[in-house]
Design a protein around this motif. Structure first.
Motif, PDB file in Angstrom:
ATOM      1  N   LEU A  73       0.811  -1.216   0.000  1.00 50.87           N
ATOM      2  CA  LEU A  73       0.000   0.000   0.000  1.00 50.87           C
ATOM      3  C   LEU A  73       0.841   1.260   0.000  1.00 50.87           C
ATOM      4  O   LEU A  73       0.558   2.200  -0.727  1.00 50.87           O
ATOM      5  CB  LEU A  73      -0.931   0.004   1.219  1.00 50.87           C
ATOM      6  CG  LEU A  73      -2.171  -0.859   1.109  1.00 50.87           C
ATOM      7  CD1 LEU A  73      -2.962  -0.797   2.398  1.00 50.87           C
ATOM      8  CD2 LEU A  73      -3.040  -0.371  -0.046  1.00 50.87           C
ATOM      9  N   VAL A  74       1.866   1.296   0.871  1.00 47.46           N
ATOM     10  CA  VAL A  74       2.569   2.567   1.017  1.00 47.46           C
ATOM     11  C   VAL A  74       3.861   2.634   0.226  1.00 47.46           C
ATOM     12  O   VAL A  74       4.453   3.694   0.117  1.00 47.46           O
ATOM     13  CB  VAL A  74       2.868   2.896   2.500  1.00 47.46           C
ATOM     14  CG1 VAL A  74       1.593   2.972   3.288  1.00 47.46           C
ATOM     15  CG2 VAL A  74       3.818   1.870   3.091  1.00 47.46           C
ATOM     16  N   GLY A 126       2.539   2.659  -3.922  1.00 45.72           N
ATOM     17  CA  GLY A 126       2.222   3.907  -3.231  1.00 45.72           C
ATOM     18  C   GLY A 126       1.482   4.904  -4.105  1.00 45.72           C
ATOM     19  O   GLY A 126       0.591   5.604  -3.646  1.00 45.72           O
ATOM     20  N   PHE A 127       1.837   4.917  -5.392  1.00 47.31           N
ATOM     21  CA  PHE A 127       1.214   5.904  -6.268  1.00 47.31           C
ATOM     22  C   PHE A 127      -0.281   5.630  -6.425  1.00 47.31           C
ATOM     23  O   PHE A 127      -1.086   6.545  -6.459  1.00 47.31           O
ATOM     24  CB  PHE A 127       1.920   5.882  -7.624  1.00 47.31           C
ATOM     25  CG  PHE A 127       1.772   7.165  -8.370  1.00 47.31           C
ATOM     26  CD1 PHE A 127       2.348   8.329  -7.887  1.00 47.31           C
ATOM     27  CD2 PHE A 127       1.048   7.219  -9.547  1.00 47.31           C
ATOM     28  CE1 PHE A 127       2.204   9.523  -8.563  1.00 47.31           C
ATOM     29  CE2 PHE A 127       0.903   8.407 -10.225  1.00 47.31           C
ATOM     30  CZ  PHE A 127       1.492   9.564  -9.737  1.00 47.31           C
ATOM     31  N   THR A 156      -2.112   4.222  -4.120  1.00 51.30           N
ATOM     32  CA  THR A 156      -2.725   4.641  -2.874  1.00 51.30           C
ATOM     33  C   THR A 156      -2.912   6.146  -2.849  1.00 51.30           C
ATOM     34  O   THR A 156      -3.925   6.650  -2.368  1.00 51.30           O
ATOM     35  CB  THR A 156      -1.846   4.210  -1.683  1.00 51.30           C
ATOM     36  OG1 THR A 156      -1.504   2.848  -1.864  1.00 51.30           O
ATOM     37  CG2 THR A 156      -2.560   4.392  -0.381  1.00 51.30           C
ATOM     38  N   PHE A 157      -1.930   6.843  -3.398  1.00 48.22           N
ATOM     39  CA  PHE A 157      -2.037   8.295  -3.443  1.00 48.22           C
ATOM     40  C   PHE A 157      -3.302   8.706  -4.204  1.00 48.22           C
ATOM     41  O   PHE A 157      -4.073   9.557  -3.774  1.00 48.22           O
ATOM     42  CB  PHE A 157      -0.789   8.869  -4.114  1.00 48.22           C
ATOM     43  CG  PHE A 157      -0.699  10.357  -4.048  1.00 48.22           C
ATOM     44  CD1 PHE A 157      -0.870  11.018  -2.840  1.00 48.22           C
ATOM     45  CD2 PHE A 157      -0.442  11.101  -5.185  1.00 48.22           C
ATOM     46  CE1 PHE A 157      -0.778  12.394  -2.773  1.00 48.22           C
ATOM     47  CE2 PHE A 157      -0.355  12.474  -5.121  1.00 48.22           C
ATOM     48  CZ  PHE A 157      -0.521  13.124  -3.914  1.00 48.22           C
ATOM     49  N   ILE A 183      -6.363   7.880  -1.962  1.00 47.35           N
ATOM     50  CA  ILE A 183      -6.710   8.803  -0.872  1.00 47.35           C
ATOM     51  C   ILE A 183      -7.249  10.108  -1.439  1.00 47.35           C
ATOM     52  O   ILE A 183      -8.101  10.748  -0.826  1.00 47.35           O
ATOM     53  CB  ILE A 183      -5.548   9.047   0.133  1.00 47.35           C
ATOM     54  CG1 ILE A 183      -4.309   9.584  -0.556  1.00 47.35           C
ATOM     55  CG2 ILE A 183      -5.243   7.792   0.914  1.00 47.35           C
ATOM     56  CD1 ILE A 183      -3.215   9.951   0.443  1.00 47.35           C
ATOM     57  N   ALA A 184      -6.775  10.477  -2.636  1.00 52.47           N
ATOM     58  CA  ALA A 184      -7.354  11.671  -3.260  1.00 52.47           C
ATOM     59  C   ALA A 184      -8.833  11.436  -3.521  1.00 52.47           C
ATOM     60  O   ALA A 184      -9.675  12.323  -3.309  1.00 52.47           O
ATOM     61  CB  ALA A 184      -6.621  12.000  -4.550  1.00 52.47           C
ATOM     62  N   LEU A 239      -3.574  14.610   2.514  1.00 49.18           N
ATOM     63  CA  LEU A 239      -3.301  14.427   1.082  1.00 49.18           C
ATOM     64  C   LEU A 239      -2.025  15.162   0.702  1.00 49.18           C
ATOM     65  O   LEU A 239      -1.184  14.669  -0.048  1.00 49.18           O
ATOM     66  CB  LEU A 239      -4.493  14.953   0.273  1.00 49.18           C
ATOM     67  CG  LEU A 239      -4.502  14.619  -1.203  1.00 49.18           C
ATOM     68  CD1 LEU A 239      -4.475  13.120  -1.394  1.00 49.18           C
ATOM     69  CD2 LEU A 239      -5.728  15.204  -1.870  1.00 49.18           C
ATOM     70  N   PHE A 263       9.816   9.685  -8.591  1.00 51.05           N
ATOM     71  CA  PHE A 263       8.874  10.148  -7.572  1.00 51.05           C
ATOM     72  C   PHE A 263       8.435   8.978  -6.695  1.00 51.05           C
ATOM     73  O   PHE A 263       8.124   7.894  -7.188  1.00 51.05           O
ATOM     74  CB  PHE A 263       7.666  10.749  -8.293  1.00 51.05           C
ATOM     75  CG  PHE A 263       6.586  11.278  -7.393  1.00 51.05           C
ATOM     76  CD1 PHE A 263       6.828  12.326  -6.528  1.00 51.05           C
ATOM     77  CD2 PHE A 263       5.316  10.722  -7.436  1.00 51.05           C
ATOM     78  CE1 PHE A 263       5.834  12.813  -5.716  1.00 51.05           C
ATOM     79  CE2 PHE A 263       4.309  11.216  -6.622  1.00 51.05           C
ATOM     80  CZ  PHE A 263       4.575  12.263  -5.756  1.00 51.05           C
ATOM     81  N   MET A 264       8.431   9.184  -5.369  1.00 49.91           N
ATOM     82  CA  MET A 264       7.901   8.220  -4.401  1.00 49.91           C
ATOM     83  C   MET A 264       8.818   7.028  -4.130  1.00 49.91           C
ATOM     84  O   MET A 264       8.401   6.076  -3.489  1.00 49.91           O
ATOM     85  CB  MET A 264       6.532   7.692  -4.827  1.00 49.91           C
ATOM     86  CG  MET A 264       5.437   8.641  -4.449  1.00 49.91           C
ATOM     87  SD  MET A 264       3.840   7.876  -4.576  1.00 49.91           S
ATOM     88  CE  MET A 264       3.146   8.284  -3.018  1.00 49.91           C
ATOM     89  N   PRO A 275       7.809   6.282   3.414  1.00 54.80           N
ATOM     90  CA  PRO A 275       6.523   5.569   3.480  1.00 54.80           C
ATOM     91  C   PRO A 275       5.810   5.799   4.807  1.00 54.80           C
ATOM     92  O   PRO A 275       4.580   5.814   4.850  1.00 54.80           O
ATOM     93  CB  PRO A 275       6.930   4.099   3.331  1.00 54.80           C
ATOM     94  CG  PRO A 275       8.184   4.131   2.583  1.00 54.80           C
ATOM     95  CD  PRO A 275       8.889   5.373   3.022  1.00 54.80           C
ATOM     96  N   PHE A 316       4.029   8.922   4.373  1.00 55.60           N
ATOM     97  CA  PHE A 316       2.930   8.678   3.433  1.00 55.60           C
ATOM     98  C   PHE A 316       1.777   7.999   4.163  1.00 55.60           C
ATOM     99  O   PHE A 316       0.611   8.363   3.984  1.00 55.60           O
ATOM    100  CB  PHE A 316       3.432   7.804   2.280  1.00 55.60           C
ATOM    101  CG  PHE A 316       2.405   7.561   1.234  1.00 55.60           C
ATOM    102  CD1 PHE A 316       2.059   8.558   0.343  1.00 55.60           C
ATOM    103  CD2 PHE A 316       1.751   6.338   1.140  1.00 55.60           C
ATOM    104  CE1 PHE A 316       1.098   8.352  -0.617  1.00 55.60           C
ATOM    105  CE2 PHE A 316       0.788   6.121   0.178  1.00 55.60           C
ATOM    106  CZ  PHE A 316       0.464   7.127  -0.703  1.00 55.60           C
ATOM    107  N   ASP A 317       2.130   7.037   5.022  1.00 51.65           N
ATOM    108  CA  ASP A 317       1.095   6.306   5.752  1.00 51.65           C
ATOM    109  C   ASP A 317       0.357   7.249   6.702  1.00 51.65           C
ATOM    110  O   ASP A 317      -0.859   7.156   6.866  1.00 51.65           O
ATOM    111  CB  ASP A 317       1.740   5.155   6.533  1.00 51.65           C
ATOM    112  CG  ASP A 317       0.876   3.907   6.502  1.00 51.65           C
ATOM    113  OD1 ASP A 317      -0.110   3.914   5.744  1.00 51.65           O
ATOM    114  OD2 ASP A 317       1.181   2.944   7.224  1.00 51.65           O
ATOM    115  N   VAL A 339      -2.125   8.986   4.684  1.00 52.82           N
ATOM    116  CA  VAL A 339      -3.295   8.141   4.444  1.00 52.82           C
ATOM    117  C   VAL A 339      -4.213   8.181   5.672  1.00 52.82           C
ATOM    118  O   VAL A 339      -5.430   8.371   5.568  1.00 52.82           O
ATOM    119  CB  VAL A 339      -2.874   6.687   4.149  1.00 52.82           C
ATOM    120  CG1 VAL A 339      -4.086   5.787   4.059  1.00 52.82           C
ATOM    121  CG2 VAL A 339      -2.067   6.611   2.868  1.00 52.82           C
ATOM    122  N   VAL A 364      -6.093  11.457   5.892  1.00 52.05           N
ATOM    123  CA  VAL A 364      -7.154  11.580   4.888  1.00 52.05           C
ATOM    124  C   VAL A 364      -8.362  10.765   5.323  1.00 52.05           C
ATOM    125  O   VAL A 364      -9.504  11.240   5.285  1.00 52.05           O
ATOM    126  CB  VAL A 364      -6.671  11.104   3.500  1.00 52.05           C
ATOM    127  CG1 VAL A 364      -7.844  11.000   2.546  1.00 52.05           C
ATOM    128  CG2 VAL A 364      -5.636  12.037   2.944  1.00 52.05           C
TER     129      VAL A 364
END
Lengths: 796, 139
Positions: free
Chosen positions: A741-742, A746-747, A749-750, A753-754, B74, B91-92, B111, B114-115, B118, B121
Motif C-alpha cells: 500500500l505505502v 504507493g502511487f 494509494t495516493f 486517498i485523493a 493528502l 517520484f515516491m 513511506p 505517506f502512511d 493516508v 485523509v
C-alpha cells in the motif's frame, strides 16, 4: 542552465514567471514605483535577445532542448531564429514599457500587484509560444496565453461585461487551441516529427500527405481564432474591457499576433499551395475590410483601435496567404510597424482616458496644450499607422504594395482591398491622434493634464522606435527584416530596405491614392460613421450575438439533458445502477460460457460451519426485519462473520479492516436513515418487490458466480512471490499488505486517498444541500440574529 | 442513545481508541495495521464521541475542520514522494533514515509519512461525513 548563449533562452522564458511571483510583494513594498525595478526583467530579456541578433542575422539558428517526457518523444525545447527573435524582442521590449505603463495606469489600485503578476505570466507564456520548438511545448504555451489573457480581460471581475468578454475570449481562442492541438498531433502522427526545426527542414514533408488539407484547416482554426480573423473577430473588440495596458500589450502588439506568427512559422511547410493561397487571402481580405469599416463606426478610442487591429491582422494574413516573396517582405515590415505604432496608440488612448476621464472621441478636443508630450507621441505613431514618411509604416506600405502589385499584376482585388483598408486605417489614425488634441477645448469629465512619466514613457519610446527603424532603414533590413523573411520563406533571403523609394513605380502611386482617399474619407468621417451605424442596425445580427446564442443554446441543452438523465428520484437511480451491475455480471458470464462448474461441498470444521451459519442468519434477519434500522444492524452481523472468516484464513489485515468498515458503514447508514425522514417500516407493493428482488438476486448470483469462476482459474503466484521476496529486503517491512500500500504501489494509494478526500467533500456538500425555501429561512434567521446582535451591541 | 453511562464512558473510550489507532498506524509496516485501518479506528472514535457528547464537543476537540485534516493528509502524502527527486530517483521512491534518539535507533522513512498522510485523509474524510450526518441543524 547557463545565463549566456542560446542555452539561456530557458532562463529568459522562465524569468517572467519568477517576476510574476515577486510582483505582488514588490508592489506591496514599493507601491506603483515597483514598476521600475520590475521592468528590469523584460529589459534584461530584451538585451539578451538583442545580443543574439548579430548571430541570427548571420543565418544562425539555435535549438536548445531538455527532455520532458522522453517516453513520448516530448521535449522542452526552443527554436531561436530570425522570426522568433523578432517576436521575442517585440514582446520583451514592448513588455518593458507596458510594465512601466501599468505601474502608472493602475497606481493605487488595490490589486495592482496581482495585475502585474498576470502581465508577467502572460509575457512568459508569449515568449514560450514564439520560441517553442517542440510542438507540445509550443501548444502548452499557446494555451497559457489564452488562460492568462482570460485572467487579464476579466481583471475587473466585478463587472459583468468584463466577465463575459473574458469568457468569450477564452472560449474562442481556447476552442481554436484545441483544433491546433489536433493539428499538431496529426503532424506528429503523419510525419513522426515532433519539433518545428526538423519539420521546417523537411521541405514537402507535410504538403505531400494525403491528409494535408485537414492538417492545414486545423492549424488555421488555431491561428484564425487567436488572430481574430473574420468570423472569429468579435472577441477582440470585446476584450477591450481589459485595462488599457492589457489592450496595448496583448490585443495589439503580441498575443493576437500569435496566429500570424504561427502562419509565418509554418509557411515553409504548409504554405504556397492552392488551398493556402485561396483560404488565407479571402479570410484576411474580408477581415481587413470588415475591421476597418467597423472601426469607422466607433466613437470609443480603444474600440476604434481594436477594430483596426482586427483589420491589420487581416492584412497580415492576406499578405502571408499570397505566398509571394515581396508580399511577405511587406508583411514582415508591417508586422514590425504595427506592433510599434499600435502599442503606442493604445497607451495614448489609455492616457487620455486616465487623465481626461473619457475616451469617447466626440467628447474630446483641444487637449494639445494640456498633454503636449502625449500629443507628440500620438502624432508620431499615427503618422506611422497612416503609412506616411519618414516612418516604418510608410516603408511597410511601399513594400506590400510593391509585393501585391508586382506579383503578377492581375491581382487587382487584393490590391483594391489593401488600398481601401489602408485608406480607412489612415482615417482612424487621424481620428485617434488628431481629434482629441486639435480643435477648440472641450470640457472633459476630469480636468486633463499631462500624465506622469510612467504613462508617457511607453508611447514616446515606441513611436520614436517607429521613426528610428525607418531612418536606419538599412540596419533594420539587415538585422531584423532579412532574417525574418528568410525564416518565413524557408530560404536565405536578403531584403534591401530603404526609406526613399528607389523608383517611381506602382507602389508610390498606390500610396498617393491611399493618402488622397484617406483624407477625403476623414473629412466625411461623421457621414461615414452614421452610414455604417445605419447599415449595422439594418443587419442587426453579428457573430457576437451568435456567440451568445450558441452559449445560451448549450446551457439550455445541457440543462434539459441533465433533467432527462437525472430525474432526481433515488429509487430510480438505485434500480438502474443495480440493474446495470447485474447485467454487466451475468451477460458476459453467459455469452462466454464461463459459468463456474459445480463446486463439491467443502470440507469444513464445525466452528467454520458455525460462522457460516451466523452469516446466513444475519442475512435472513435483514430480510425479515420489521424496521429499517434493524435491517441495517442485521447487515452488520453478516459483515462481521465475513471478517472472522478472513481472520481464520490468515488475513488479519483484511479482517481488521473489514471489522472497521462494517462498523462504520452501519453507523453511517443508520445516521443517514435518521436524516432521510423515511417511515421506519418499509412497505412495498408486490410488483416492485418482485422486480427489485429479482434485480438483487441477479447481482448476488452474478457476483458469486464471478468469484467462484475466478478461484477456479490457476493462480499466478509471480506477484505474491515478488512481494514476499522483496518486501523485507527492499522496503524494510514485514507486513506485505502495508508495504504494497505505502511503498510498492504507493502511487495507486495516493490516487485512492485523493478519491477518498473528494468523496468526503462531495458527501459533505450533499449533506448541506437543502431545499431552497429551507435555505432562505436559514438565511433570514441568520440575518435576524445578526440584526439582533447589532441592536444588542448598540444598547450596550 | 445519550444514556448517562454512554455519555460518561464515550470520552474515555474515544481517547483510548485514538491512542490505539496511532499504535496501529505506527506498527503497520511490520505487524497488521497501517494508515488506512488506523484512520478507520480513529474515525469511529470520533463518531462515538460525537454520538455520546454531541458534535460540537468533537469539533472543539479536534480543533481543525475534518476536511482540513484530510487535505493536510493528502498534502503530506504528496510531499512525502518528493525527497527521492533530490537523489535523482523517481517520484515516491522510499527513503530511509536511521535516527538515534535517547539511545534507541528509530527508523524513519518516507513511506511512514505517506502512511500518516493516508491516516489523516481517512480520519478527516470519514469524520467529516459522520459529523455532518450527526448534526441535525447543520449549516
Amino acid at each position: 542552465m547557463s545565463i549566456t548563449g542560446p542555452e539561456a533562452t530557458f532562463a529568459a522564458v522562465l524569468a517572467p514567471f519568477a517576476a510574476a511571483a515577486i510582483a505582488p510583494f514588490a508592489t506591496r513594498l514599493l507601491g506603483a514605483n515597483a514598476a521600475w525595478p520590475l521592468a528590469l526583467v523584460p529589459a534584461a530579456i530584451f538585451l539578451f535577445f538583442a545580443g543574439l541578433v548579430p548571430e541570427v542575422a548571420g543565418g544562425a539558428s539555435f535549438a536548445p532542448a531538455v527532455d520532458w517526457v522522453p517516453a513520448y518523444g516530448v521535449s522542452f525545447s526552443f527554436y531561436v531564429d530570425g522570426l522568433s527573435t523578432l517576436f521575442a524582442l517585440l514582446i520583451s521590449g514592448i513588455g518593458t514599457f507596458i510594465i512601466l505603463y501599468a505601474g502608472g495606469y493602475l497606481k493605487g489600485h488595490p490589486h495592482q500587484g496581482r495585475f502585474l503578476s498576470f502581465l508577467f505570466l502572460f509575457m512568459g507564456a508569449m515568449l514560450g509560444l514564439v520560441l517553442g520548438n517542440d510542438l507540445i511545448t509550443l501548444f502548452i504555451f499557446w494555451e497559457l496565453t489564452s488562460i492568462t489573457s482570460f485572467l487579464l480581460i476579466g481583471f475587473d471581475h466585478l463587472r459583468a461585461a468584463s466577465r463575459r468578454a473574458a469568457l468569450q475570449a477564452l472560449v474562442v481562442t481556447g476552442g481554436g487551441g484545441l483544433l491546433l492541438l489536433a493539428g499538431f498531433l496529426m503532424i506528429i502522427a503523419l510525419t513522426g516529427v515532433t519539433d518545428m526545426a526538423t519539420l521546417l527542414a523537411g521541405g514537402d514533408i507535410l504538403r505531400e500527405q494525403a491528409l494535408y488539407p485537414l492538417v492545414l484547416l486545423l492549424v488555421l482554426g488555431g491561428a484564425f481564432t487567436k488572430s481574430a480573423q473574420f468570423p472569429f473577430h468579435f472577441w477582440l473588440p470585446n476584450a477591450m474591457e481589459a485595462p488599457t495596458p492589457v489592450s496595448a500589450f496583448l490585443h495589439s502588439a503580441t498575443m493576437v499576433k500569435a496566429g500570424v506568427y504561427l502562419l509565418m512559422r509554418m509557411h515553409p511547410v504548409l504554405g504556397d499551395t492552392a488551398l493556402w493561397t485561396t483560404i488565407l487571402p479571402i479570410f484576411g481580405g474580408i477581415t481587413l475590410l470588415v475591421g476597418t469599416l467597423l472601426a469607422v463606426r466607433q466613437t470609443d478610442l480603444k474600440l476604434m483601435l481594436a477594430y483596426t487591429t482586427v483589420a491589420s491582422l487581416g492584412l497580415l494574413v492576406m499578405l502571408t496567404g499570397t505566398s509571394w516573396d515581396k508580399a511577405i517582405e511587406g508583411a514582415v515590415l508591417y508586422l514590425l510597424a504595427h506592433s510599434l505604432f499600435k502599442g503606442a496608440l493604445f497607451m495614448v488612448a489609455g492616457t487620455i482616458d486616465h487623465e481626461a476621464g473619457t475616451r469617447d472621441v466626440t467628447r474630446l478636443g483641444g487637449l494639445r496644450g494640456a498633454m503636449p508630450i502625449t500629443f507628440a507621441a500620438a502624432c508620431l505613431a499615427a503618422l506611422s499607422m497612416s503609412g506616411l514618411p519618414p516612418f516604418v509604416g510608410f516603408i511597410a506600405k511601399e513594400y506590400l504594395y510593391d509585393g501585391i502589385w508586382g506579383a503578377s499584376g492581375a491581382h487587382l482585388t487584393i490590391t483594391a482591398v489593401a488600398v481601401i483598408g489602408n485608406a480607412l486605417m489612415l482615417v482612424i489614425a487621424a481620428a485617434v491622434a488628431l481629434k482629441p488634441f486639435l480643435g477648440p477645448k472641450v470640457e472633459t469629465p476630469k480636468h486633463a493634464h499631462e500624465g506622469p512619466v510612467l504613462l508617457y514613457a511607453g508611447p514616446v519610446a515606441l513611436s520614436l522606435a517607429g521613426l528610428a527603424a525607418a531612418v536606419m532603414a538599412h540596419a533594420t533590413g539587415v538585422y531584423f527584416i532579412s532574417p525574418v523573411v528568410s525564416s518565413v520563406l524557408g530560404t536565405a533571403t536578403v531584403v534591401d530596405v530603404h526609406l526613399v523609394p528607389g523608383y517611381i513605380g506602382a507602389a508610390l502611386i498606390l500610396s498617393l491614392i491611399t493618402v488622397a482617399l484617406g483624407i477625403v474619407l476623414y473629412l466625411k468621417l461623421d457621414v461615414l460613421r452614421a452610414q455604417m451605424q445605419r447599415l449595422l442596425a439594418a443587419i442587426g445580427w453579428g457573430p457576437d450575438k451568435g456567440f451568445d446564442q450558441v452559449i445560451a443554446g448549450l446551457v439550455s441543452f445541457s440543462g434539459s439533458f441533465t433533467r432527462l438523465v437525472q430525474g432526481g428520484r433515488l429509487d430510480v437511480y438505485m434500480t438502474l445502477t443495480f440493474l446495470v451491475t447485474a447485467l454487466a455480471l451475468l451477460v458476459p458470464l453467459t455469452l462466454t460460457g464461463n459459468w463456474p462448474s459445480a463446486v463439491p461441498m467443502p470440507d469444513l470444521r464445525f466452528y467454520e460451519w458455525g460462522i457460516l451459519a451466523i452469516a446466513v442468519s444475519g442475512l435472513i434477519a435483514v430480510l425479515i426485519a420489521k424496521t429499517r434500522l434493524t435491517a441495517i444492524v442485521s447487515l452488520g452481523i453478516q459483515g462481521f462473520a465475513v471478517a472472522v472468516i478472513f481472520m481464520l484464513f490468515g488475513a488479519p489485515d483484511l479482517s481488521f479492516t473489514q471489522f472497521m468498515v462494517e462498523t462504520l458503514s452501519v453507523v453511517i447508514l443508520a445516521l443517514v436513515m435518521t436524516r432521510l425522514n423515511l417511515r421506519p417500516r418499509d412497505h412495498r407493493p408486490l410488483v416492485p418487490r418482485v422486480v427489485q428482488g429479482t434485480i438483487a438476486l441477479g447481482v448476488g448470483v452474478g457476483l458469486a458466480a464471478l468469484l467462484m469462476r475466478v478461484t477456479e482459474l490457476p493462480f499466478d503466484r509471480s506477484l505474491s512471490d515478488f512481494f514476499e521476496t522483496y518486501s523485507r529486503t527492499i522496503a524494510h517491512g514485514r507486513n506485505i499488505v502495508n508495504v504494497i500500500l505505502v511503498d510498492f504501489r504507493g502511487f495507486d494509494t495516493f490516487g485512492e486517498i485523493a478519491v477518498v478526500m473528494l468523496a468526503g467533500l462531495c458527501v459533505l456538500a450533499l449533506i448541506r444541500v437543502r431545499p431552497k425555501h429551507a435555505r432562505e429561512e436559514a438565511f433570514d434567521r441568520a440575518a435576524g440574529d445578526e440584526a439582533l446582535q447589532k441592536s444588542g451591541e448598540a444598547r450596550l | 442513545m445519550r444514556t448517562v453511562i454512554f455519555r460518561t464512558i464515550a470520552p474515555y473510550l474515544a481517547a483510548l481508541m485514538v491512542l490505539f489507532s496511532i499504535f496501529v498506524l505506527l506498527r503497520g509496516h511490520n505487524e497488521p495495521g497501517g494508515g488506512f485501518i488506523g484512520g478507520l479506528i480513529a474515525a469511529s472514535a470520533f463518531a462515538i464521541y460525537g454520538i455520546g457528547c454531541g458534535v460540537a464537543a468533537v469539533r472543539r476537540a479536534i480543533t481543525f475542520h475534518p476536511m482540513s485534516i484530510a487535505a493536510a493528509g493528502l498534502f503530506l502524502g504528496g510531499v512525502s514522494g518528493l525527497p527521492s527527486l533530490f537523489t535523482g530517483q523517481p517520484f515516491m521512491t522510499s527513503q530511509w533514515w536511521y535516527v538515534h534518539m535517547l539511545g534507541v535507533e528509530v527508523p524513519l522513512s518516507t513511506p511512514l509519512f505517506f502512511d500518516i498522510g493516508v491516516y489523516l485523509v481517512v480520519v478527516g474524510a470519514i469524520t467529516s461525513i459522520a459529523l455532518g450526518l450527526e448534526e441535525r441543524e447543520s449549516d
